[in-house]
Design a protein around this motif. Structure first.
Motif, PDB file in Angstrom:
ATOM      1  N   GLU A 329     -39.836  21.179  23.231  1.00 46.49           N
ATOM      2  CA  GLU A 329     -41.317  20.492  23.280  1.00 46.49           C
ATOM      3  C   GLU A 329     -42.728  20.842  22.463  1.00 46.49           C
ATOM      4  O   GLU A 329     -42.921  22.502  22.083  1.00 46.49           O
ATOM      5  N   GLY A 330     -42.701  19.859  21.092  1.00 45.87           N
ATOM      6  CA  GLY A 330     -44.269  20.223  20.954  1.00 45.87           C
ATOM      7  C   GLY A 330     -43.690  20.306  18.838  1.00 45.87           C
ATOM      8  O   GLY A 330     -43.784  21.138  18.069  1.00 45.87           O
ATOM      9  N   GLU A 342     -41.462  14.700  12.250  1.00 42.78           N
ATOM     10  CA  GLU A 342     -41.732  13.779  13.668  1.00 42.78           C
ATOM     11  C   GLU A 342     -42.125  14.838  14.432  1.00 42.78           C
ATOM     12  O   GLU A 342     -41.477  15.733  14.496  1.00 42.78           O
ATOM     13  N   ARG A 343     -43.045  14.332  15.320  1.00 36.37           N
ATOM     14  CA  ARG A 343     -43.328  15.653  16.462  1.00 36.37           C
ATOM     15  C   ARG A 343     -42.742  15.342  17.901  1.00 36.37           C
ATOM     16  O   ARG A 343     -42.857  13.980  18.419  1.00 36.37           O
ATOM     17  N   LEU A 344     -41.719  16.105  18.692  1.00 39.56           N
ATOM     18  CA  LEU A 344     -41.646  16.130  19.164  1.00 39.56           C
ATOM     19  C   LEU A 344     -42.055  16.665  20.716  1.00 39.56           C
ATOM     20  O   LEU A 344     -42.369  17.780  21.424  1.00 39.56           O
ATOM     21  N   ALA A 368     -33.973  12.686  25.179  1.00 35.34           N
ATOM     22  CA  ALA A 368     -34.657  12.091  24.936  1.00 35.34           C
ATOM     23  C   ALA A 368     -35.990  12.254  24.542  1.00 35.34           C
ATOM     24  O   ALA A 368     -36.314  13.042  25.063  1.00 35.34           O
ATOM     25  N   THR A 369     -36.879  11.422  23.926  1.00 34.25           N
ATOM     26  CA  THR A 369     -38.277  11.187  23.711  1.00 34.25           C
ATOM     27  C   THR A 369     -38.877   9.944  23.598  1.00 34.25           C
ATOM     28  O   THR A 369     -38.396   9.279  23.360  1.00 34.25           O
TER      29      THR A 369
END
Length: 704
Positions: A329-330, A342-344, A368-369
């Protein structure tokens, strides 16, 4: 949620014809593992995977849905796919990220047309296969018949791992040929009792067990030597041979079960855990630069996006497989296709519509995000310092088309936006405004595919729409030379307009020599955007038309070619020779020569034995042999030319050349003729002359 490594992640895709029980099996696998406390049913519209309203309304899967289960320290990612060929895009994208295919077979029918159609997609990806013969509890179940149909269609590769005891309404037991054990289930299904094989079944079980041992040994020289030395293999040795056979696709294990009664699913999950290949055991991914990318948790992070879903009020959900490394994450990653970062922001494991947030995902896993701005299906995300682009999914071309209009003019802009969302989700669906026929055209895989799109427009986006028959993008050309002149003269006080153009036009044939009876001072070959060519010759001598006006004459010809003189269709494959004319020192200008050029072309075209061409498509129709005659008869009423036939298992493939004008609503006609047991694919072949009577009718319509 526990983080699993690449060796303990199994990615499977559930495939099969409609009504084989894929959604029920997915539900049972999750329930059997204890992740849910009650099993939903398709009839009650409360399954995990079929959660969209359109699926509830239709009673079958429309979307490929991701979910997961956990079984004996393994994580099994499951993708439940639709059984209808109209939604082949969902099947293809799921196959791309799965490591093992579980193909469900209805015990009543064996291999069906739907099985054949799915198999065509499976063959492209060369993934390991498990056959699961489901519904052996049905009163009309015929397990042996289903096995025979598999072996008849797929040769020696399908091999029994199990067979049922008391198939039909009394089904309650399975003989397992790997463990040489009988599993007897309680009436409510679930955990079976393990028993010795009954005396009445021992001879058959021993024979089938020996066949399985031989098949497992064939896949490895060391195992073959062991088999010759010992005369048999133990269970672990058999597992090794079966896994090798699955990976090289020389062995397709056959299981039996009743997903609805929860009988046999746990044993198959155990086999998936212990034998089906993990992501790290599969072949490396191919990169766009010709290299390879191994599934390695210690490698650079690389994600491949295989599916995009646009949900109302939530936005875009991006589904991906971690092909290398780990993601958290992040984390910031770069889109290979766009170059944008792109940031997750969040990571999820999806179980239908439920989002289970996780902090990290490792190589081989599927997640998924949300709300990635410029990342869509087929895009690759990679670390900034390790650039990588993975080979994209090749989606099938559309097979049918329909015009669409919003019932209310105020919804036209909203309709365009909704269709853009739907194209983002589904790579086999296309919407485009065709300026040639002046219609908004939808392209899809079948009529059901387009009807679901229309359902979504109304129920999700609040747009009422109507379908209409799409116009045909005909072409016009000529069959013989013709000459014409046109004088444009306009006087309205002050300087006027004047131009005179003499022109000859001829059919263009590739490789034809330049004209010898005219002086060619210049030549330009133009590849037309709609296909074919315009060859434009400057044959002016003596300066009767200034060279600066030739581009204007050419523009006039091009404009007239965009709306042909007969039907308003595009003109193609014409040679134009401007060989004489007049100009005026004061009144001649570009617009005058453009008008004169267009009109001279129009007049010459009418005299050149004009011909209307129509688009012809190559069609391949897969049909059961018993209805082949009816299908061929229908094709002949559609002006089709049968170009060949070939057998494919128990089915026949008819190949035909068919005009696009005769294909409207063909999927409906084919389903009616074959009771839904046939399908087809098509691709554009060429433009060909329409029959004389058809041309007369089209020309009369154009004149009107």
């Amino acid at each position: 949620m526990k983080l699993y490594d690449d060796k303990h992640i199994k990615n499977i895709v559930l495939l099969g014809s409609v009504k084989t029980g894929k959604t029920t099996l997915a539900e049972t696998m999750v329930f059997e593992a204890g992740l849910t406390k009650r099993r939903g049913t398709v009839e009650d519209k409360n399954t995990i995977s079929d959660y969209h309203q359109v699926e509830h309304d239709r009673g079958n899967s429309v979307y490929a849905t991701s979910l997961h289960t956990e079984w004996r320290d393994y994580k099994i990612n499951i993708i439940d796919t639709p059984g209808l060929d109209d939604f082949v895009g969902e099947i293809v994208s799921s196959l791309r990220v799965a490591d093992t295919c579980v193909m469900l077979i209805n015990a009543q029918y064996g291999v069906e047309v739907g099985t054949e159609l799915v198999w065509n997609s499976v063959e492209r990806f060369r993934k390991p296969i498990i056959f699961a013969i489901n519904q052996v509890d049905h009163p009309k179940a015929n397990y042996d018949g289903a096995v025979f149909s598999l072996q008849e269609r797929f040769g020696k590769a399908p091999v029994l791992m199990q067979y049922p005891v008391n198939q039909g309404a009394g089904f309650n037991g399975i003989i397992d040929l790997l463990k040489m054990t009988m599993y007897r289930f309680p009436p409510e299904g679930g955990k079976p009792e393990k028993l010795p094989i009954p005396e009445s079944e021992k001879e058959r079980a021993e024979q089938l067990h020996n066949e399985l041992v031989e098949k497992a040994a064939e896949n490895d020289e060391a195992l073959m030597e062991l088999y010759f030395a010992k005369g048999s293999l133990d269970e672990d040795e058999m597992r090794t041979g079966i896994k090798i056979g699955m990976r090289n696709r020389s062995l397709f294990p056959i299981f039996c079960l009743s997903a609805k009664q929860n009988m046999g699913s746990g044993r198959m999950m155990g086999f998936i855990d212990n034998v089906a290949p993990s992501a790290h055991e599969m072949l490396p991914e191919h990169t766009l630069d010709g290299g390879e990318l191994a599934c390695d948790p210690a490698g650079p992070p690389v994600l491949f996006v295989f599916k995009t879903l646009v949900e109302p009020y939530l936005g875009k959900i991006t589904f991906f497989k971690v092909c290398s490394g780990e993601v958290s994450e992040g984390q910031d990653l770069v889109n290979f296709q766009t170059g944008e970062t792109e940031r997750l922001a969040q990571l999820f494991i999806m179980d239908g519509k439920e989002r289970n947030q996780v902090k990290k995902l490792s190589a081989g896993d599927i997640g998924a995000t949300l709300k990635l701005k410029g990342t869509n299906t087929n895009h690759t995300l990679h670390a900034k310092e390790h650039k990588a682009g993975l080979a994209p999914i090749e989606f099938p071309e559309a097979r049918i088309r329909s015009a669409i209009v919003a019932k209310e003019k105020k919804d036209e802009e909203k309709l365009a936006e909704a269709l853009r969302d739907m194209q983002t989700e589904d790579q086999t669906f296309k919407a485009e405004f065709n300026a040639e026929v002046k219609q908004l055209i939808l392209w899809g895989q079948g009529e059901l595919h387009l009807q679901v799109a229309r359902w979504r427009l109304e129920h999700v986006y609040g747009i009422k729409s109507e379908f209409a028959e799409p116009k045909i993008p005909y072409r016009e050309t000529i069959q013989r030379p013709a000459t014409a002149m046109y004088r444009h003269k306009k006087q309205s006080g002050g300087s006027g307009q004047f131009a005179e153009v003499h022109m000859r036009i001829e059919p263009h044939v590739e490789g034809a020599p330049d004209p010898t009876d005219l002086t060619v001072r210049g030549k330009e070959e133009i590849d037309l955007p709609w296909g074919g060519k315009l060859v434009f010759y400057n044959c002016i001598v003596g300066g009767v038309i200034d060279g600066k006006y030739l581009p204007s004459i050419q523009r006039g010809v091009m404009e007239k070619m965009q709306e042909g003189p007969m039907t308003g269709s595009h003109v193609r494959d014409v040679r134009v020779m401007v060989f004489d004319g007049k100009m005026h020192a004061v009144d001649s200008n570009d617009i005058s020569f453009k008008i004169a050029g267009a009109q001279a072309f129009k007049e010459a075209f009418k005299q050149a034995d004009p011909l209307i061409l129509e688009p012809i498509y190559e069609m391949e129709i897969m049909v059961p042999e018993e209805v082949m005659g009816e299908v061929m008869g229908d094709l002949q009423t559609r002006r089709s030319i049968i170009s060949g036939m070939e057998s494919q298992g128990r089915y026949q493939v008819i190949k035909a050349l068919t005009p696009l004008a005769e294909q409207y609503r063909y999927t409906t006609a084919l389903k009616s003729i074959t009771q839904g047991r046939a399908s087809f694919k098509r691709r554009f072949k060429e433009y060909a002359p329409v029959p004389f009577e058809v041309q007369k009718g089209l020309a009369a319509q154009g004149a009107d």
